[in-house]
Scaffold this motif. Structure first.
Motif, short mmCIF file in Angstrom:
data_model
loop_
_atom_site.label_atom_id
_atom_site.label_comp_id
_atom_site.label_asym_id
_atom_site.label_seq_id
_atom_site.Cartn_x
_atom_site.Cartn_y
_atom_site.Cartn_z
N ARG A 39 0.82 -1.21 0.00
CA ARG A 39 0.00 0.00 0.00
C ARG A 39 0.86 1.26 0.00
NH1 ARG A 39 -4.99 -1.28 4.15
NH2 ARG A 39 -6.01 -2.82 2.83
N ARG A 40 1.91 1.27 0.79
CA ARG A 40 2.79 2.43 0.87
C ARG A 40 3.51 2.63 -0.46
NH1 ARG A 40 3.43 7.37 2.03
NH2 ARG A 40 5.54 7.96 2.58
N LYS A 42 2.38 1.82 -3.46
CA LYS A 42 1.42 2.39 -4.39
C LYS A 42 1.20 3.87 -4.10
CE LYS A 42 -1.17 -1.81 -5.40
NZ LYS A 42 -2.47 -2.50 -5.28
N SER A 43 1.14 4.23 -2.83
CA SER A 43 0.96 5.62 -2.45
C SER A 43 2.14 6.46 -2.91
CB SER A 43 0.79 5.72 -0.93
OG SER A 43 0.79 7.04 -0.51
N LEU A 45 4.19 5.81 -5.39
CA LEU A 45 4.17 5.91 -6.84
C LEU A 45 3.17 6.95 -7.32
CD1 LEU A 45 4.50 2.19 -8.00
CD2 LEU A 45 6.17 4.03 -8.25
N SER A 46 2.01 7.00 -6.69
CA SER A 46 1.02 8.00 -7.11
C SER A 46 1.49 9.41 -6.75
CB SER A 46 -0.35 7.71 -6.49
OG SER A 46 -0.29 7.82 -5.09
N GLU A 47 2.17 9.59 -5.63
CA GLU A 47 2.71 10.90 -5.27
C GLU A 47 3.77 11.35 -6.27
OE1 GLU A 47 4.19 11.19 -1.26
OE2 GLU A 47 2.44 10.17 -0.46
N GLN A 49 4.06 10.34 -9.39
CA GLN A 49 3.40 10.61 -10.66
C GLN A 49 2.72 11.97 -10.64
OE1 GLN A 49 3.68 8.65 -13.45
NE2 GLN A 49 2.79 10.45 -14.42
N ALA A 50 2.10 12.32 -9.51
CA ALA A 50 1.45 13.63 -9.40
C ALA A 50 2.48 14.76 -9.51
CB ALA A 50 0.70 13.72 -8.08
N LYS A 51 3.65 14.58 -8.89
CA LYS A 51 4.70 15.60 -8.98
C LYS A 51 5.24 15.71 -10.40
CE LYS A 51 6.16 15.49 -4.19
NZ LYS A 51 7.24 15.26 -3.23
N ASP A 53 3.58 14.99 -13.17
CA ASP A 53 2.52 15.64 -13.96
C ASP A 53 2.48 17.14 -13.70
OD1 ASP A 53 1.88 13.15 -14.97
OD2 ASP A 53 0.14 12.86 -13.65
#
Length: 68
Positions: A39-40, A42-43, A45-47, A49-51, A53
């Motif tokens: 879970r961490r 995945k979290s 990776l999404s952070e 990716q947001a940066k 983007d």
């Protein structure tokens, strides 16, 4: 093999409750650690990716400003 039968193996010479509870607690802790780590990950990776983007949007906006 040290144990005469399968039931002797599971009885662990009278220490079965200690031995199997130790195995159970260990495997439960390892499973929980695995789930939390996934879970961490995945979290994170999404952070990231947001940066990425956001930075791409900033760079695109800078490029658009220079074309006027």
């Amino acid at each position: 093999m040290y144990f005469e039968s399968l039931s002797d193996f599971f009885a662990m010479g009278g220490y079965a409750s200690y031995v199997w509870s130790a195995f159970g607690i260990t495997f439960l802790a390892m499973f929980i650690l695995l789930i939390v780590s996934i879970r961490r990950g995945k979290s994170l990776l999404s952070e990231v990716q947001a940066k990425v983007d956001r930075q791409a949007r900033i760079d695109a906006a800078k490029h658009m400003e220079n074309t006027l």
